[in-house]
Design an enzyme around this catalytic site. Structure first.
Site, short mmCIF file in Angstrom:
data_model
loop_
_atom_site.label_atom_id
_atom_site.label_comp_id
_atom_site.label_asym_id
_atom_site.label_seq_id
_atom_site.Cartn_x
_atom_site.Cartn_y
_atom_site.Cartn_z
N CYS A 39 43.56 -14.56 6.47
CA CYS A 39 44.31 -13.85 5.43
C CYS A 39 43.38 -13.39 4.31
CB CYS A 39 45.44 -14.72 4.87
SG CYS A 39 44.88 -16.17 3.98
N HIS B 12 46.80 -19.77 0.69
CA HIS B 12 47.07 -18.55 1.44
C HIS B 12 46.88 -17.36 0.52
CE1 HIS B 12 48.87 -15.84 4.30
NE2 HIS B 12 49.85 -15.53 3.49
#
Length: 892
Positions: free
Chosen positions: A454, A781
């Site tokens: 990510c 994240h």
């Protein structure tokens, strides 16, 4: 007597007269009656019981037969002979088919009349054979229920030994055909009662004859694992589960999951059907068996089965939560499926749209257990939103619906998340759903997460949304080359033109990942961005140098050595005749012209007042938090000093998308933080970055004129503003006490417009933001916000409004792309305290009416729109789109 009774029941006499005469007939049973008269009465009463025209006739038959059988049992035993019973069971009676439940009712009633008579024992072998035959014919549930009642009352008629094993297996097989076409509640209740009666019979046989249990269970698995598309076994099999001893679970599941003869397709089918059993209203322990099988498959690393079944059945399991009678077992299975499926948010996001309606229903249904259930459910939802943070558009309405319910603390959440996770959690588990799904309504393309990537996906998306930079990249003529810029151009082309919902950037990852980044591990997006821009910059400089030297009579090996040293890329991968990649008007590379600025640093010695000046290029500014600004963890002195400049300066070990529950963090990171409005903004951090700094004490300046350490004043100024201003917020500070890096969670205000102080203030408008979601620098994240901005010249409408059509905002979260708005970006940290802005890109504005360029220039031409797609790129995309459409058609 029989003639009188027959004439009476069919006569037109009043019912009261008939009943009086019937009473006389039954009382006469106590007197002497010849065997011939008894047999005649038994035949008549049997006909009345089985073929009576109305309830009165059938009732008369039962009363008279019972009276005469009680007082003349031997005669009734001779009437109810084995031959007579065999005829009933094999040929029926009159117009009644042998399968008619009335036949079994009559058989049951007759056996009860002979319950203490030796004739029952003599009849047992015959009935053992006949009931096995009947079961093998797959009778309806009503017939099976009648048969079960007989065998429960007369266990001596149950088949024994090998025949008993076969009987149990065939009865299990018959269960598979117990389909219920009824729609009325009364009929459904009757069906459930019938199935329950038969399952209780099996339970009794298993207890009396333990040897029949294992073959029965093997038959169950053979049925539910069948992949025959023409056969769908009945959910009624679920009623058997509650009668299986729980101590057998471990042995049976281990045997099934390690059996090499059991194919994955069969195991998948079996698990799916066991999950279907959660709908059976009266079955206990179904959830126990389902979870045992899920754990057994995880133990032998059958992750493909687990992924397929979870994605296929998760919504069905969730829907069972609406029904109170099966709700608790369904929640147990749902919790295990979600908490074990930790490599991706895909399973949780399938049920996210259904959460708010269920919460509202539970709040309003008034059932006594709903409140307790809602607390359990809300805890699960909090755990999943914590695990898969970074989806504010999905979770905002959920948070609102459960805001008044208790929220578990971070330690509790981590404990829950660590309970059921599979032994291997890897993003390499890729479902096929994204490959066959078309683009979202946004028209934008997501990027597949390739295993903790990510950090790359978020950076690629914000670079793609940097309109001028994207247009420059897409306009380059790089046919035949294999440079990093060519890979980026191809990636941008796919993001713009693929039909897929998400594109896999695997080839770009392989060439753009920094050498010190470990594949599949957690990385920092700002560090990746600096490395990527530096590589592109150095690559272009090298190619330009080769073009210049190629016209000079130098050995070819010199150019090759120079190229390979500068790009760290094999010479074979580089183009033989590289085409120009940028305008050479000012000699700057594309990265310099798009992201490059210049920063001047002046240090004045406070002793002799001498000046030391230095000017350096930068591609981003690393903004520290002033200790007085931060309320969570104050930055150390290294923060201010680390705000240096240069292509690869100021790298911070940021987060990634790995599970936070598995990371050991220092004390204090589990602290709940109150939701507060931002007290500082991005311009505040820029002002702090540029504020004069006194160098003293341990940080004294070495003055060459004084030839000693002296107090000094350091001043930094931006002397050339970049087209795109990249700002990195240094949110991770080192705690020397606990030897951990902590995250500064302060909510920083993000303005749509800001200015950078030069000789005159240069206006900028926000283009995109990368958000880090997590509590630690070692976990979390990344996702990003980006917006459409069609012109580098700001209109008055744009300067004053963030909501017009040319400024639509998008939320990029790996494969998922959704519409959002600037307000959502501004409020993200207030709503989700661990989601904080990390990397921001502002684009320089040239206000209307003032001199300036209206767009970027490439090879003397000004770009004001998207450049045409070059043939090489078009061919690659067309080929992939055709392949995608072909695969998609197979699934439609």
């Amino acid at each position: 007597m029989d003639k009188i009774l027959e004439a009476l029941v069919s006569s037109s006499h009043p019912l009261t007269v008939k009943r009086a005469i019937v009473k006389k007939v039954t009382e006469a049973a106590e007197k002497e009656v010849t065997e011939e008269q008894c047999q005649a009465l038994y035949h008549l009463t049997t006909r009345l019981i089985l073929l009576g025209e109305d309830a009165f006739q059938r009732q008369v038959g039962l009363q008279v037969q019972e009276a005469y059988a009680r007082y003349h049992r031997d005669e009734f035993a001779r009437f109810f002979s084995k031959e007579y019973v065999l005829g009933l069971l094999q040929q029926g009676y009159g117009s009644l088919d042998r399968r008619d439940p009335a036949i079994l009712d009559f058989l049951h009633g007759s056996l009860r009349l002979l319950i203490s008579c030796p004739a029952v024992l003599e009849m047992a072998p015959l009935l053992q054979t006949e009931v096995l035959r009947i079961i093998c014919e797959r009778p309806e549930p009503a017939t099976c229920a009648k048969l079960a009642t007989i065998l429960t009352d007369f266990p001596q008629c149950v088949p024994r030994e090998k025949a008993g094993v076969l009987f149990c297996q065939q009865l299990v097989r018959t269960f598979a055909y117990f389909h219920c076409p009824a729609t009325e509640e009364r009929e459904l209740r009757e069906y459930v009662t019938q199935v329950t009666r038969v399952s209780v019979l099996l339970q009794g046989i298993w207890k009396a004859e333990p040897a029949t249990l294992l073959p029965s269970l093997q038959e169950v698995f053979a049925i539910i694992s069948s992949t025959d598309p023409s056969f769908e076994p009945s959910i009624a099999l679920a009623s058997l589960v509650q009668h299986i001893p729980l101590q057998m679970i471990t042995v049976l599941i281990k045997s099934l999951t390690t059996d090499q003869n059991v194919k994955d397709a069969s195991m998948t089918q079996a698990l799916c059907r066991m999950i279907d059993w959660l709908s059976w209203p009266l079955a206990n322990h179904v959830d126990t068996w389902v979870i045992a099988l899920l754990k057994g498959l995880a133990a032998v690393q059958k992750f493909t089965i687990l992924i397929d079944v979870t994605l296929l059945k998760i919504e069905q399991v969730f829907n069972r939560l609406w029904y109170p009678i099966v709700r608790q077992g369904a929640l147990v299975v749902l919790s295990h499926m979600l908490l074990s499926f930790q490599h991706s948010p895909e399973a949780f996001h399938l049920v996210v749209p259904h959460i708010v309606p269920l919460v509202k229903s539970l709040k309003n249904d008034g059932l006594p257990n709903s409140k307790t259930f809602l607390l359990q459910f809300a805890e699960l939802v909090h755990c999943m939103m914590y695990q898969y943070s970074g989806f504010p558009d999905l979770y905002d309405s959920i948070l609102e619906s459960i805001k008044e319910l208790p929220k578990p603390n971070e330690e509790k959440i981590k404990f829950v998340l660590n309970q059921s996770a599979w032994t291997s959690q890897s993003n390499s588990f890729a479902s096929g759903l994204l490959k066959i799904t078309g683009k979202s309504e946004t028209g934008k393309t997501g990027l597949v997460n390739l295993g903790n990537t990510c950090y790359m996906n978020s950076i690629i998306q914000i670079l793609f949304m940097a309109t001028d930079f994207r247009r420059h990249v897409m306009s380059l003529h790089l046919n035949g080359s294999n440079t990093l810029m060519k890979k980026l151009q191809l990636l941008f082309a796919f993001l713009a033109h693929t039909q897929r919902a998400a594109y896999s950037p695997r080839s770009f990852l392989e060439v753009s990942r920094p050498p010190w980044f470990t594949a599949g591990s957690q990385q920092d997006c700002s560090e990746y961005l600096r490395f990527l821009l530096d590589r592109l910059h150095e690559e272009e400089k090298t190619l330009s140098a080769l073009q210049v030297t190629s016209s000079k009579p130098e050995p070819a090996t010199t150019s090759a050595e120079t190229l390979q040293a500068a790009t760290s890329q094999p010479v074979a991968d580089m183009p033989t005749h590289p085409a120009p990649v940028a305008a050479k008007g000012d000699g700057r590379t594309l990265v310099e012209r798009m992201f490059g600025g210049r920063l001047s640093t002046t240090i004045r010695c406070l002793q002799c007042h001498s000046l030391s000046e230095k000017e350096e290029p930068f591609t981003d500014l690393s903004l520290a938090f002033c200790p007085s600004m931060s309320k969570c963890h104050g930055p150390t002195d290294e923060h201010k000093s680390s705000s240096s400049v240069g292509p690869c300066q100021g790298a911070v070990n940021g987060g990634s998308e790995s599970s936070e529950g598995s990371v050991k963090e220092g004390a204090g990171t589990g602290m709940e933080r109150p939701v507060v409005e931002p007290t500082l903004s991005v311009p505040d951090l820029v002002d702090y970055f540029l504020a004069p700094e006194i160098l003293e004490n341990e940080n004294c300046y070495f003055c060459e004129r004084c030839a000693s350490l002296q107090r000094a004043k350091k001043v930094m100024q931006v002397v050339m503003a970049p087209e795109y201003l990249i700002l990195t917020l240094l949110r991770f500070s080192y705690d020397a006490t606990c030897h951990v890096r902590r995250k500064i969670l302060d909510n920083v205000g993000i303005p749509l417009h800001m200015s950078l102080p030069l000789r005159q203030h240069v206006p900028y408008v926000l283009s995109s933001v990368v958000v880090h979601s997590g509590m630690s620098s070692e976990s979390g994240h990344y996702y990003s916000y980006g917006r459409n901005a069609k012109s580098s010249t700001a209109t008055q409408e744009e300067m004053g409004c963030a909501g017009n059509k040319s400024m639509d905002w998008f939320l990029f979260n790996d494969s998922r792309v959704s519409f959002t708005n600037f307000e959502s970006l501004q409020n993200v940290t207030s709503r989700f305290p661990k989601d904080t802005a990390y990397v921001l890109i502002y684009r320089k504005q040239e206000v209307s009416g003032q001199p300036g360029n209206s767009g970027p220039v490439v090879n003397g031409s000004r770009l004001s729109g998207e450049p045409p797609l070059q043939k090489e790129l078009m061919d690659a995309i067309t080929k992939d789109n055709k392949l995608f459409l072909q695969v998609r058609m197979l699934y439609l």
